[in-house]
Scaffold this motif. Structure first.
Motif, PDB file in Angstrom:
ATOM      1  N   GLU A  89      -4.637   9.362   4.787  1.00  0.00           N
ATOM      2  CA  GLU A  89      -3.817   8.297   4.193  1.00  0.00           C
ATOM      3  C   GLU A  89      -3.452   7.265   5.258  1.00  0.00           C
ATOM      4  O   GLU A  89      -3.508   6.056   5.014  1.00  0.00           O
ATOM      5  CB  GLU A  89      -2.538   8.870   3.565  1.00  0.00           C
ATOM      6  N   LYS A 111     -14.727   0.785   2.973  1.00  0.00           N
ATOM      7  CA  LYS A 111     -15.405  -0.506   2.979  1.00  0.00           C
ATOM      8  C   LYS A 111     -15.140  -1.276   1.690  1.00  0.00           C
ATOM      9  O   LYS A 111     -14.876  -2.480   1.714  1.00  0.00           O
ATOM     10  CB  LYS A 111     -16.909  -0.343   3.197  1.00  0.00           C
ATOM     11  N   ALA A 112     -15.194  -0.564   0.570  1.00  0.00           N
ATOM     12  CA  ALA A 112     -14.950  -1.225  -0.712  1.00  0.00           C
ATOM     13  C   ALA A 112     -13.529  -1.783  -0.746  1.00  0.00           C
ATOM     14  O   ALA A 112     -13.290  -2.894  -1.223  1.00  0.00           O
ATOM     15  CB  ALA A 112     -15.177  -0.248  -1.860  1.00  0.00           C
ATOM     16  N   ALA A 113     -12.569  -1.008  -0.226  1.00  0.00           N
ATOM     17  CA  ALA A 113     -11.168  -1.430  -0.245  1.00  0.00           C
ATOM     18  C   ALA A 113     -10.953  -2.635   0.675  1.00  0.00           C
ATOM     19  O   ALA A 113     -10.298  -3.607   0.301  1.00  0.00           O
ATOM     20  CB  ALA A 113     -10.269  -0.272   0.182  1.00  0.00           C
ATOM     21  N   LEU A 121       0.822  -1.205   0.000  1.00  0.00           N
ATOM     22  CA  LEU A 121       0.000   0.000   0.000  1.00  0.00           C
ATOM     23  C   LEU A 121       0.856   1.255   0.000  1.00  0.00           C
ATOM     24  O   LEU A 121       1.822   1.356   0.754  1.00  0.00           O
ATOM     25  CB  LEU A 121      -0.902  -0.014   1.237  1.00  0.00           C
ATOM     26  N   LEU A 122       0.471   2.200  -0.842  1.00  0.00           N
ATOM     27  CA  LEU A 122       1.219   3.450  -0.946  1.00  0.00           C
ATOM     28  C   LEU A 122       0.412   4.605  -0.363  1.00  0.00           C
ATOM     29  O   LEU A 122      -0.743   4.816  -0.728  1.00  0.00           O
ATOM     30  CB  LEU A 122       1.526   3.737  -2.422  1.00  0.00           C
ATOM     31  N   GLY A 123       1.031   5.333   0.541  1.00  0.00           N
ATOM     32  CA  GLY A 123       0.433   6.569   1.030  1.00  0.00           C
ATOM     33  C   GLY A 123       0.993   7.710   0.203  1.00  0.00           C
ATOM     34  O   GLY A 123       2.200   7.885   0.103  1.00  0.00           O
ATOM     35  N   PHE A 124       0.105   8.486  -0.403  1.00  0.00           N
ATOM     36  CA  PHE A 124       0.550   9.478  -1.378  1.00  0.00           C
ATOM     37  C   PHE A 124       1.103  10.760  -0.753  1.00  0.00           C
ATOM     38  O   PHE A 124       0.643  11.202   0.293  1.00  0.00           O
ATOM     39  CB  PHE A 124      -0.616   9.874  -2.289  1.00  0.00           C
ATOM     40  N   LEU A 132      -6.673  -0.908   6.522  1.00  0.00           N
ATOM     41  CA  LEU A 132      -6.341  -1.961   5.555  1.00  0.00           C
ATOM     42  C   LEU A 132      -5.178  -2.850   5.999  1.00  0.00           C
ATOM     43  O   LEU A 132      -4.973  -3.922   5.430  1.00  0.00           O
ATOM     44  CB  LEU A 132      -6.039  -1.340   4.179  1.00  0.00           C
ATOM     45  N   GLN A 149      -6.350   5.071   6.239  1.00  0.00           N
ATOM     46  CA  GLN A 149      -6.548   3.959   5.293  1.00  0.00           C
ATOM     47  C   GLN A 149      -5.591   2.811   5.598  1.00  0.00           C
ATOM     48  O   GLN A 149      -5.957   1.643   5.526  1.00  0.00           O
ATOM     49  CB  GLN A 149      -6.361   4.453   3.848  1.00  0.00           C
ATOM     50  N   ILE A 169     -16.170   6.603   3.698  1.00  0.00           N
ATOM     51  CA  ILE A 169     -16.658   5.330   4.221  1.00  0.00           C
ATOM     52  C   ILE A 169     -16.881   4.320   3.093  1.00  0.00           C
ATOM     53  O   ILE A 169     -16.653   3.127   3.260  1.00  0.00           O
ATOM     54  CB  ILE A 169     -17.923   5.558   5.079  1.00  0.00           C
ATOM     55  N   LEU A 192     -15.835  10.482   7.785  1.00  0.00           N
ATOM     56  CA  LEU A 192     -16.260   9.306   7.026  1.00  0.00           C
ATOM     57  C   LEU A 192     -17.335   9.665   6.013  1.00  0.00           C
ATOM     58  O   LEU A 192     -17.467   9.021   4.983  1.00  0.00           O
ATOM     59  CB  LEU A 192     -16.789   8.246   7.990  1.00  0.00           C
ATOM     60  N   LEU A 227     -15.105   4.230   0.302  1.00  0.00           N
ATOM     61  CA  LEU A 227     -13.773   3.799  -0.106  1.00  0.00           C
ATOM     62  C   LEU A 227     -13.219   2.767   0.878  1.00  0.00           C
ATOM     63  O   LEU A 227     -12.723   1.718   0.468  1.00  0.00           O
ATOM     64  CB  LEU A 227     -12.831   5.011  -0.195  1.00  0.00           C
TER      65      LEU A 227
END
Lengths: 250, 456
Positions: free
Chosen positions: A155, A100-102, A81-84, A162, A158, A96, A138, A98
């Protein structure tokens, strides 16, 4: 877990990385430092799969898999995973959604079912509060109208949700005041564990006072020219980059 | 006579022939109806079908209609099971028409409250044709277009909705139009008349949907008369099969403080042309035109709206969004006319379009004609593609490309869809717009949970 070997990368015809080699083991925190234009951001962009970077030679493997052969989403699903540095604003897509989908995409890739709603709510509530963010975040569109500090915290949020195997953070400290940086650093430190790797890309040593790395690499002109421990970062802070550049040229 | 003209004349003649075949069985009609049919036919014959030299039809080619050979449906047979699959799943007062013919079996008016009249037009005419004859055609005459003239010549069926003063109808009134996959294509000319007396309130949903393979022509004329302080929310949801042809005009008259809120949602149909016109005739009258159209393959969707600010202190708002994929073609024309003495009016308009393919096309044109000097007007139009950086950002979080694009497309439609408070309608639209978005059904519950969380 991550093996980068003799990586050569070209952007718009000019070679940016010129034979970069790096190995990250689980549990390690690596910091890549270097002067502007050395190619620091290029490395994480290539690992994440950003368009416009041509790998002309070398390999990147993650847990034995050829990263360059994987789709962008497969890399994330595998735990990269990359934090931008500059998180993108995504109008209309709520945080929220993003998250959940992720999370579900990752679980699906592992052959697990969707996360039950109460479990998910408990998880994000906990992480949001850890990042000293309000729950209203969220409901807001991803990064839309967020301040620089809010974007960076988002970021890290996330990452916390994740739980990647390898977290890459590109200039996560840029544009942060000291309080925001402490929150971000706490978030990153909470990610430290014996089965997770962390790769920090930064221009300034300041961040490394809060997140103490196990390994520090100096990137100059597309190659790692010097590696050491946290002391190296402190030395760079007091002496600047010039001496390393000169050493490497010699 | 040149060749094009003679071809046009033979096309017109084919429709007129259908009309005279039909007139044999219309001998018992009231004279006013017969007279209007005649006027409609004469006007249609004089105008002919519009070609692209006519400004209002510049971007829309109607040859699929003019060259077609359409019968008139004889019955309203439709399997209840297939109808149920098409019907919006919601508690509603419902009238159903199959290829324009009223289906009593598929309609439900059992719980109609007092003060509300909802009837198929044929029945209303039978009961009291004079009460229909007064208002019918008052807003949309035969002069409006060749299609309104054609409708006037042919009309037989449709819906009548009347609300007594102060009546508030809780459940939506659904007018459902089903299109069948017939052996021979058919046409229908529905006529809808809505009269809302002072302070009455209702939601009307006009839903056009049909069997796969249907290739029929619907030519609808709708007139809406809103008395003082009446509020009408009007949905027009077109989910017709991709070969269906659809032309509709909706003409609204708004007295003092009357509100008309329109949701014009077009997802289906091969050729769809909508004209929505509001006459803001009394102070405080307000119209809101919300629109969303989604074209795929070779669909053609043309929306023309017009807000006539005929009185001071009137308000019009417009927000249309278009999403076009493949070789779909969209047209948006939003017009605002402010009369000389209509001071202190406010009009805002926005049209944003998203092109998902290189071959998709949009023609968008805002038009403001302002003859008063103390007004507040704004308009804007944008057209773009999906933000590739956002697609990338979502993929780096593990979302596959189709999901990322679906989510972003849905987000684009969000500004319009957020205003829709009927779940059954919102779900239909989101299903189509987002394509295969596995998350979609869980999002609403998730947001509710998050809201609850904030209230802790």
């Amino acid at each position: 877990m991550l093996e980068v070997k003799d990586l050569h990368v070209t952007v718009e015809g000019s070679e940016i990385l010129k034979g970069l080699t790096l190995s990250i083991q689980p549990g390690e925190v690596h910091a890549i430092m270097g002067p502007n234009g050395a190619g620091k951001s290029t490395l994480s962009a290539v690992i994440a799969g950003k368009d416009g970077y041509e790998v002309t030679a070398g390999t990147i493997t993650f847990e034995g898999r050829d990263v360059l052969e994987m789709e962008i989403e497969e890399r994330a699903q595998a735990g990269l995973l990359l934090g931008f540095q500059y998180p993108v604003e995504i109008p209309g897509v709520k945080n929220i959604y993003l998250l959940k989908a992720a999370l579900n995409a990752q679980r699906e890739a592992r052959g697990e079912g969707e996360i039950p709603a109460p479990e998910f709510m408990k998880l994000i509530k906990e992480k949001v509060s850890f990042m000293k963010m309000d729950n209203s975040f969220l409901q807001r569109a991803v990064n839309e109208g967020f301040s620089g500090g809010e974007k960076k915290r988002n970021e890290i949020l996330q990452m916390l949700v994740l739980q990647p195997k390898l977290a890459m953070l590109d200039e996560i400290d840029s544009g942060l005041d000291i309080d925001a940086m402490k929150v971000v650093a706490e978030g990153v430190n909470s990610l430290r564990s014996e089965d997770r790797g962390i790769l920090l890309v930064t221009h300034y040593q300041r961040l490394l006072d809060y997140i103490v790395p196990d390994h520090v690499h100096v990137l100059v002109d597309g190659r790692i020219v010097k590696s050491g421990n946290a002391d190296l970062a402190r030395e760079l802070e007091s002496r600047g980059y010039d001496w390393v550049v000169e050493e490497s040229a010699a | 006579m040149n060749q094009t003209a003679s071809q046009g004349a033979s096309e017109v003649q084919r429709f007129l022939d259908r009309l005279s075949e039909r007139s044999a069985r219309r001998s018992g009609e009231p004279t006013w109806i017969a007279a209007r049919r005649q006027a409609g036919a004469a006007r249609f014959e004089a105008m002919g079908f519009p070609d692209r030299r006519v400004e209002e039809w510049k971007y829309t080619d109607v040859r699929a209609i003019s060259r077609g050979d359409f019968q008139l449906a004889e019955d309203a047979d439709f399997s209840p099971a297939s109808a149920a699959a098409l019907t919006l799943p919601m508690d509603a007062h419902r009238l159903t028409f199959v290829d324009g013919v009223f289906s009593s079996a598929l309609s439900d008016l059992t719980e109609l409250p007092g003060g509300v009249q909802v009837q198929p037009l044929s029945q209303a005419l039978e009961e009291n044709h004079e009460a229909v004859g007064g208002p019918l055609g008052r807003l949309t005459g035969v002069e409006f277009s060749a299609f309104s003239a054609l409708n006037t010549a042919f009309f037989e069926e449709g819906a009548l909705v009347r609300l007594a003063p102060g009546t508030v109808v809780e459940k939506p009134i659904v007018l459902q139009f089903l299109s069948r996959a017939n052996q021979a294509a058919v046409m229908s000319h529905p006529r809808i008349l809505i009269e809302a007396a002072s302070r009455s309130q209702a939601t009307v949903i006009e839903h056009h949907v049909g069997e796969e393979g249907a290739a029929n022509f619907t030519n609808l004329v709708e007139e809406v008369m809103l008395d003082r302080g009446a509020h009408l929310t009007h949905y027009k949801l077109v989910e017709s099969p991709e070969q269906d042809l659809h032309v509709a005009s909706i003409h609204v008259e708004q007295c003092r403080d009357a509100q008309f809120t329109s949701f014009n949602l077009t997802l289906g149909g091969g050729l769809v042309r909508n004209d929505l016109i509001s006459d803001l005739n009394g102070q405080g009258a307000e119209v809101t035109f919300n629109g969303l159209f989604y074209g795929q393959n070779r669909q053609h969707v043309d929306n023309h709206t017009l807000a006539n600010h005929n009185a001071p202190h009137t308000f019009s708002h417009e927000n249309y969004k278009g999403i076009l994929d493949d070789r779909a073609h969209g047209v948006f024309n939003g017009k605002v006319i402010v009369k000389r003495d209509s001071q202190k009016i406010e009009a805002d308009q926005s049209n944003a379009n998203l092109l998902l393919s290189d071959r998709a096309q949009i023609d968008t044109k805002p038009e403001l004609e302002i003859y008063a000097d103390d007004v507040k007007c704004s308009h804007g139009a944008t057209t773009g593609q999906l933000d590739e950086e956002a697609v990338f950002a979502l993929r780096t979080r593990g979302l596959d490309e189709a999901t990322a694009r679906g989510l972003l497309t849905l987000a684009f439609a969000g500004e319009v869809m957020d205003q829709v408070d009927l779940d059954a309608v919102a779900e239909r639209v989101e299903l189509t717009v987002a394509g295969k978005l596995p998350e979609r059904f869980h999002l609403a519950g998730l947001v509710e949970a998050a809201v609850a969380l904030n209230e802790d």
